[in-house]
Scaffold this motif. Structure first.
Motif, PDB file in Angstrom:
ATOM      1  N   GLN A  17       0.840  -1.374   0.418  1.00 49.39           N
ATOM      2  CA  GLN A  17       0.153   0.208  -0.107  1.00 49.39           C
ATOM      3  C   GLN A  17       0.961   1.166   0.436  1.00 49.39           C
ATOM      4  OE1 GLN A  17      -3.311   0.848  -0.528  1.00 49.39           O
ATOM      5  NE2 GLN A  17      -3.135   2.806  -0.091  1.00 49.39           N
ATOM      6  N   GLN A  18       2.084   1.158   0.339  1.00 47.39           N
ATOM      7  CA  GLN A  18       2.800   1.913   0.673  1.00 47.39           C
ATOM      8  C   GLN A  18       3.640   2.132  -0.534  1.00 47.39           C
ATOM      9  OE1 GLN A  18       3.175   4.257   3.268  1.00 47.39           O
ATOM     10  NE2 GLN A  18       1.611   4.123   4.074  1.00 47.39           N
ATOM     11  N   LEU A  19       3.554   1.490  -1.278  1.00 43.58           N
ATOM     12  CA  LEU A  19       4.612   1.620  -2.659  1.00 43.58           C
ATOM     13  C   LEU A  19       3.787   2.165  -3.688  1.00 43.58           C
ATOM     14  CD1 LEU A  19       6.355  -1.673  -2.697  1.00 43.58           C
ATOM     15  CD2 LEU A  19       7.543   0.876  -2.648  1.00 43.58           C
ATOM     16  N   HIS A  20       2.194   2.043  -3.068  1.00 40.48           N
ATOM     17  CA  HIS A  20       1.378   2.171  -4.573  1.00 40.48           C
ATOM     18  C   HIS A  20       1.060   4.204  -3.559  1.00 40.48           C
ATOM     19  CE1 HIS A  20      -2.518   2.693  -6.587  1.00 40.48           C
ATOM     20  NE2 HIS A  20      -3.161   3.025  -5.030  1.00 40.48           N
ATOM     21  N   LEU A  21       0.837   4.493  -3.172  1.00 40.36           N
ATOM     22  CA  LEU A  21       0.980   5.695  -2.634  1.00 40.36           C
ATOM     23  C   LEU A  21       1.994   6.283  -3.053  1.00 40.36           C
ATOM     24  CD1 LEU A  21      -0.247   5.861   1.324  1.00 40.36           C
ATOM     25  CD2 LEU A  21      -1.305   6.042  -1.014  1.00 40.36           C
ATOM     26  N   LEU A  22       3.476   5.613  -2.743  1.00 40.33           N
ATOM     27  CA  LEU A  22       5.014   6.816  -3.060  1.00 40.33           C
ATOM     28  C   LEU A  22       5.015   6.438  -4.589  1.00 40.33           C
ATOM     29  CD1 LEU A  22       7.459   7.543  -3.009  1.00 40.33           C
ATOM     30  CD2 LEU A  22       8.223   5.595  -2.395  1.00 40.33           C
ATOM     31  N   THR A  23       4.214   5.358  -5.107  1.00 40.70           N
ATOM     32  CA  THR A  23       4.253   5.054  -7.002  1.00 40.70           C
ATOM     33  C   THR A  23       2.725   6.912  -7.028  1.00 40.70           C
ATOM     34  OG1 THR A  23       3.984   3.466  -6.775  1.00 40.70           O
ATOM     35  CG2 THR A  23       2.975   4.414  -9.010  1.00 40.70           C
ATOM     36  N   GLU A  24       1.729   7.175  -6.482  1.00 42.99           N
ATOM     37  CA  GLU A  24       0.719   8.571  -7.261  1.00 42.99           C
ATOM     38  C   GLU A  24       1.889   9.766  -6.781  1.00 42.99           C
ATOM     39  OE1 GLU A  24      -3.004   7.459  -4.800  1.00 42.99           O
ATOM     40  OE2 GLU A  24      -2.914   5.380  -5.957  1.00 42.99           O
ATOM     41  N   HIS A  25       2.788   9.996  -5.559  1.00 42.38           N
ATOM     42  CA  HIS A  25       3.290  10.760  -4.989  1.00 42.38           C
ATOM     43  C   HIS A  25       4.350  11.406  -6.865  1.00 42.38           C
ATOM     44  CE1 HIS A  25       1.329  12.248  -1.664  1.00 42.38           C
ATOM     45  NE2 HIS A  25       1.569  10.925  -1.343  1.00 42.38           N
TER      46      HIS A  25
END
Length: 127
Positions: A17-25
């Motif tokens: 989930q954190q990697l997904h958020l980082l990707t969006e950022h």
């Protein structure tokens, strides 16, 4: 997934989930900030990419042992081994750019420096 997942599975889900958020950022950041974040991700000394390489490498070793015991198909262990080798090779390619990555990772995100000159990403060969 059961109501209570073991800690390593919960941890993997949280990291995913954190990697997904980082990707969006990264996709939405201004160019200078995105470059700085990318430099931290790809940091050859202790960046996220290096940790992923280590995780895939350990997973490959565990999968090989499990395949030898008959728990996993050999194809799974072989595929993870190839993935570990490929990621390690990419890491080696990025090592050539260690100084550049350190420089971009250390720059403050609020600089008003002159933008770099664009560079072509494709080099044409002469025949």
């Amino acid at each position: 997934m059961p109501l209570y997942a073991p800690y390593p599975i919960r941890l993997a889900d949280e990291i995913t989930q954190q990697l997904h958020l980082l990707t969006e950022h990264v996709a939405q950041l201004p160019p200078h900030q995105a470059t700085q974040v990318i430099a931290h991700i790809i940091n050859p000394d202790a960046g996220l990419f290096d940790r992923v390489i280590g995780l895939v490498s350990v997973s490959s070793t565990v999968a090989r042992v499990q395949a030898e015991r008959g728990v996993l198909p050999a194809e799974v262990a072989l595929a993870l081994g190839r993935a570990a080798n490929d990621l390690d090779a990419v890491g080696g390619d990025l090592d050539e750019h260690r100084a550049t990555l350190r420089r971009f990772g250390a720059q403050p995100a609020t600089g008003t420096a002159k933008p770099p000159t664009p560079a072509p990403l494709v080099v044409r060969r002469r025949r």
